[in-house]
Design an enzyme around this catalytic site. Structure first.
Site, short mmCIF file in Angstrom:
data_model
loop_
_atom_site.label_atom_id
_atom_site.label_comp_id
_atom_site.label_asym_id
_atom_site.label_seq_id
_atom_site.Cartn_x
_atom_site.Cartn_y
_atom_site.Cartn_z
N GLU A 143 -4.75 20.55 -21.32
CA GLU A 143 -3.74 20.14 -22.19
C GLU A 143 -3.16 21.22 -23.24
O GLU A 143 -3.69 22.02 -24.00
CB GLU A 143 -4.30 19.18 -23.59
CG GLU A 143 -3.47 18.55 -24.55
CD GLU A 143 -4.31 17.96 -25.59
OE1 GLU A 143 -3.56 17.07 -26.05
OE2 GLU A 143 -5.42 17.92 -25.61
N GLU A 242 -4.45 8.85 -30.04
CA GLU A 242 -5.18 9.80 -30.60
C GLU A 242 -4.51 10.10 -31.98
O GLU A 242 -3.94 11.55 -31.97
CB GLU A 242 -5.24 11.19 -29.62
CG GLU A 242 -6.03 12.05 -30.11
CD GLU A 242 -6.36 13.44 -29.42
OE1 GLU A 242 -7.37 14.05 -29.04
OE2 GLU A 242 -5.23 13.81 -29.06
#
Length: 265
Positions: A143, A242
């Site tokens: 990521e 998130e």
């Protein structure tokens, strides 16, 4: 229509972690993700998933000394054995939780260091991890994270992440594309989605409002439009929620802030 997973490390902060599974299911989520499961027995988490009809879609491999400020080990010289031991533990949890993907955090560059000095270690560790995960049918995710939230994080841009995918050459290594981080670093999200999703190398998406990382309908991004882009592109994966609820630890605050999600359930 996008499929949304509740990130239990951020959502429902007023509840103990194991109680967040029930809360997520009650609000209509069918899947969950979170940072780390290792403070709990895998069988205990599995029982919560089963009891509330939830899928486990993502968690992170051990990141080193998180409380001490570490944010991953994959690019760090001298930490290879520790990284591999931690990843083996993550695979054990993935087997019990029937989780199909594990996020590997890259780590922090030492002050004054250049990214290229650590690149070969990063590629080598990811190649090993992808090989181990493939035996279990698990994807490994990397990521790009913005350096405002995590200064000196090794991986920051989508193009860099996709170059890593090419250099590692493992079909089960994918990019975890967090639109919050991508907006802060690069912007142009709709075009980034149109460019990268058709490659097949994006394994998971995550969202949050920008810049405060609250609900997606708070801030500068037009998420309904971006969700329509996902539909246009035929994205069938999960979208992890998130974000930090604007209501913080107020009882019921996460649920009260889910108005943005109702049209998509």
């Amino acid at each position: 229509m996008p499929q949304f997973a509740a990130n239990l490390s951020m959502l429902y902060p007023e509840l103990d972690f194991l109680d967040r599974f029930e809360a997520a299911a009650r609000d209509g989520f069918k899947a969950v993700e979170y940072l780390f499961p290792y403070a709990f027995e895998s069988r205990e988490i599995a029982s919560r998933l089963k009891a509330h009809g939830l899928q486990q879609v993502l968690f992170n491999a051990p990141p080193g000394d998180w409380d001490g400020g570490e944010r991953g080990l994959a690019c760090l010289p001298g930490r290879e054995a520790e990284f591999r031991k931690g990843f083996a533990q993550a695979l054990d949890y993935a087997a019990v939780l029937h989780c199909p993907r594990i996020h590997v955090m890259a780590g922090l560059l030492p002050a004054g260091a250049e990214r290229g000095e650590f690149y070969s270690i990063y590629v080598s560790q990811l190649r090993w991890a992808a090989s181990e995960a493939a035996r279990q049918g698990v994807e490994v995710l990397i990521e790009p994270i913005n350096t405002r939230d995590i200064p000196r994080f090794f991986l920051n841009r989508q193009d860099h992440a996709h170059q890593v995918i090419t250099d590692v050459g493992a079909p089960n290594l994918k990019v975890q594309m967090d639109l919050y981080h991508c907006q802060i670093v690069e912007g142009d999200l709709a075009m980034k989605l149109r460019h990268y999703l058709p490659t097949g190398n994006v394994g998971h998406l995550q969202i949050a409002g920008v810049p405060e990382r609250h609900e997606p309908d708070i801030g500068e991004l037009n998420y309904p439009y971006l969700f329509s882009v996902l539909d246009e592109l035929g994205y069938m994966g999960w979208v992890g929620c998130e974000y930090r609820p604007q209501a913080g630890t107020q009882a019921g605050g996460t649920s009260a802030g889910l108005g943005w999600l109702k049209p998509w359930l």
